[in-house]
Every structure is written in C-alpha cells, then in structure tokens.
Design a protein around this motif. Structure first.
Motif, PDB file in Angstrom:
ATOM      1  N   TYR A  88       0.827  -1.218   0.000  1.00  0.00           N
ATOM      2  CA  TYR A  88       0.000   0.000   0.000  1.00  0.00           C
ATOM      3  C   TYR A  88       0.857   1.261   0.000  1.00  0.00           C
ATOM      4  CZ  TYR A  88      -4.751  -1.914   0.510  1.00  0.00           C
ATOM      5  OH  TYR A  88      -5.964  -2.520   0.309  1.00  0.00           O
ATOM      6  N   SER A 127      -1.825  -5.068   2.093  1.00  0.00           N
ATOM      7  CA  SER A 127      -3.176  -5.127   1.533  1.00  0.00           C
ATOM      8  C   SER A 127      -3.938  -6.344   2.029  1.00  0.00           C
ATOM      9  CB  SER A 127      -3.106  -5.136   0.006  1.00  0.00           C
ATOM     10  OG  SER A 127      -2.382  -6.265  -0.429  1.00  0.00           O
ATOM     11  N   ASN A 133      -5.095  -1.940   8.556  1.00  0.00           N
ATOM     12  CA  ASN A 133      -5.436  -0.717   7.828  1.00  0.00           C
ATOM     13  C   ASN A 133      -6.535   0.076   8.521  1.00  0.00           C
ATOM     14  OD1 ASN A 133      -3.590  -0.906   5.523  1.00  0.00           O
ATOM     15  ND2 ASN A 133      -4.663  -2.833   5.165  1.00  0.00           N
TER      16      ASN A 133
END
Ligand code: TRP
Length: 375
Positions: A88, A127, A133
């Motif tokens: 990312y 990811s 995240n």
C-alpha cells in the motif's frame, strides 16, 4: 470542533519530531540502540522486530548492505522477526505501481534468499491485513494536519515528486507506517537515522492513543512503544557515482547473473588515475567500488587498493566483480530456485498474512474495547 487537551498542538508535535533528529536526541537513540543490541543476545524473546520494504522493483546491493543482511542474524538470535511487504505504500505517489504482483513475489523471493526462514519469521503484505489498515482511522484522529506537513520525510518525498501534486496518502503515510509497527506490537524497528522521525511519530501515536483512551497509567496499555535499532549502513553509491537507485539504472540487483554483474560493473564510472587508492572524498567512484569489494569479503578497502596498485580501473572492476559474484553466488542460486516455484512464494505470503491477521484482529479488538466501540 474544540480541541481536547491531549490533541497535539502543532508546535508541540513539531518539537517532538524535530527532537527525533537533533543531536542530543540522536545521541540518546544511538546509546539506547547499542543497549538493545547487547540485550538481544540475552533476552531475544523480549523483542518483536518489524521492518518494511516497498515492492518497487528488484532489490539491489544497496538494500542488501543497508538492511537485508541484518535480517537473518536477528532472526537467528531468536528475535520474532516480521517482514512487511509494504504494497500500500507503493500507491502513495501517482505513478503506476508497475507489475505489482511480480514485484511482491520477487521481494518475497529476495527475503527468503537472504536467509529469512518462513517457519520462524512472518512475511506479509499490507493489503492482506484489513484490521491493520483500519487502525488508520483512530490514528489519523491523533495527529494534526500541520504535524503531517512538517514531517521531514514527507517534505523530502514532496520535493522528490518534482512539483506534482502530493496525494493524501503520501501526506499520511507516516501514520500508516505507525499502524504497520503498532498493530503487530513490534518493539524493535531497524532504521537508518533518516527514519527516526517516523519512529517518533509511531511512538507519539501509541502514547496519545493510550492517553486519550485512558490506558496511559494502567498496567495494560494497548500499544507497545517501538524503539529503533540503528544500523551502521555503509553508504554505497550507484555505479555512476550518484545515489544508488533503481530509477537511475545504476544498481547491481540481487537477482542479476554473474555475467550481468560483470557487464554492469564494466560500465561503472571511475577516474583516469591508474593508481588505485581508497580516498572517498576525492575519488568517490573508485572508493565506492573498493568499498563494495570490501563488503563482499575482499579485505579492507585500503588493502584491496594496495593489491591493485597501478593496475587501473580495469583491474579494480575485475576484482570487484569477482568479489560480488562470489559473495552473492549462494544467495542468487537460492533465489533462482525460489522464483521457479511461484506457488511456494504465494504460500509463504499466505501463511504470513494469516499470522499478521490474527495479531491485527487482536489489536483491533483491544483498540475497539479501549474506545468503547465493541458492539
Ligand atoms: N517507509 C519504508 C521505506 O520506504 C518502508 C516501510 C513501510 C517501513 N512500513 C514500515 C519500514 C514499517 C519500517 C517499519 O523503506
């Protein structure tokens, strides 16, 4: 919106970040890092090490001597070792990410070929870890916009974008990097001096979270406080004497064959003085090749220079090529075997992702519970 007392004022935050790089604080970081280094032999079980690499292309010798060569020794001392494939982070700028899947798998192969053992260590990708995240949201609430703008690394990145607009993700990537470190409760991050502000940002976020959500003075803070393991990274220049970087095409890649290495080194910039001496100040290119040969086990740079004497750049390149090819032969052989088995590389990543998700879910549960948002 009113600011709550623990919300950082920009000046305080700026001070903290600036302090991460001032001399006194640097001296403290160096001293503390040496203490940790010694403790690693005594109490390796106290540490979880996390490092991240952006899959932007093939790893080169600058990466290897800068960080990768330290991974196996740390792992073998018994430290819980986590290697993040920071996919990312590659989307922070507006350029395309290139063949990202190939690059991620290539990085996994590089990681395994330098001795990281997937049975003992965890290799995973951004990811693939949703709970990590998700930490971005509470974390972003703990930093001010001006603090982000003042981050020295973000500033440098902005300059490197050459006037193109900076994305929101670029501006906030130190926060994402904090999530990388904090989600897995890593307490040890190998960094160069330039990355100290990032680590300070992660520590600040951990501190502010625990303070805001009432965990600061309890026995059970939600987050550990990460510390730096400062590496002695030798500065290797590219083959043109400039900063070594993939985009300049001046690197020797880990995956190159012996022939490709010889070809690349043949093109290396040197100077016209046939007498080879180690003089980094006045003869940076020649000295850089001597340093490279030295790192690959050919002896001290001055000794190599003496052996070459007035043999000129040709001999210097020959000596360097031999040293590099001999040193990297086993790593390259292992790597070639690994890349021939894509299923295996994917399975290593799957397993690492699963471990990372398990820890990330636990951390997110603790975060939700501290925030009174578990329903
Ligand atoms: N920013 C680092 C780099 O560009 C990569 C990275 C991402 C990282 N997440 C990290 C490094 C967490 C240490 C810890 O090389």
């Amino acid at each position: 919106m009113t600011q709550s007392p623990e919300t950082p004022t920009s000046s305080k935050a700026e001070e903290a970040l600036a302090n991460a790089t001032n001399d006194a604080s640097l001296a403290r970081s160096i001293a503390r890092s040496a203490e940790i280094e010694a403790d690693l032999d005594v109490n390796p079980g106290r540490y979880r090490m996390l490092t991240g690499v952006r899959p932007t292309g093939n790893m080169h010798l600058g990466h290897y001597f800068g960080t990768m060569r330290s991974w196996q020794p740390i792992q073998d001392r018994g430290v819980d070792t986590w290697i993040l494939v920071a996919d990312y982070q590659v989307i922070t700028d507006r350029d395309g990410v290139g063949p990202i899947r190939e690059r991620v798998l290539s990085l996994v192969a590089d990681t395994l070929s330098v001795g990281v053992d997937p049975e003992r260590s965890t290799i995973f990708a951004h990811s693939a870890v949703p709970a990590e995240n998700q930490l971005m949201l509470p974390f972003l609430s703990l930093v001010s916009e001006s603090e982000l703008h003042r981050n020295p690394t973000v500033k440098a990145e902005l300059e490197a974008t050459d006037g193109r607009a900076m994305t929101g993700l670029m501006l906030t990537y130190p926060v994402h990097q904090a999530a990388d470190i904090l989600f897995c409760q890593a307490n040890l991050v190998p960094v160069g001096k330039d990355q100290l502000p990032h680590l300070e940002q992660a520590r600040l976020i951990a501190q502010r979270f625990d303070k805001r959500y009432g965990r600061a003075d309890k026995k059970h803070p939600v987050f550990r406080r990460p510390e730096a393991l400062l590496g002695e990274a030798p500065l290797l220049l590219g083959l043109d004497g400039e900063k070594m970087s993939k985009s300049r095409g001046n690197t020797i890649e880990l995956r190159m064959t012996a022939d490709e290495t010889a070809k690349a080194l043949k093109k290396a910039k040197t100077d016209s003085n046939r007498v080879i001496t180690y003089d980094p100040e006045n003869r940076p290119e020649v000295s850089n090749l001597l340093m490279l040969a030295s790192l690959c086990g050919a002896g001290a740079p001055e000794e190599i220079a003496e052996r070459i004497g007035d043999g000129g750049a040709g001999t210097l390149k020959k000596v360097t090529t031999e040293a590099v090819n001999e040193f990297f032969a086993p790593i390259r052989a292992k790597r070639a075997e690994l890349v021939a088995n894509e299923d295996y590389l994917v399975s290593v990543l799957h397993e690492g992702n699963a471990r990372a998700n398990a820890v990330a879910n636990e951390t997110l549960d603790a975060v939700r519970s501290a925030m009174h948002m578990s329903y």
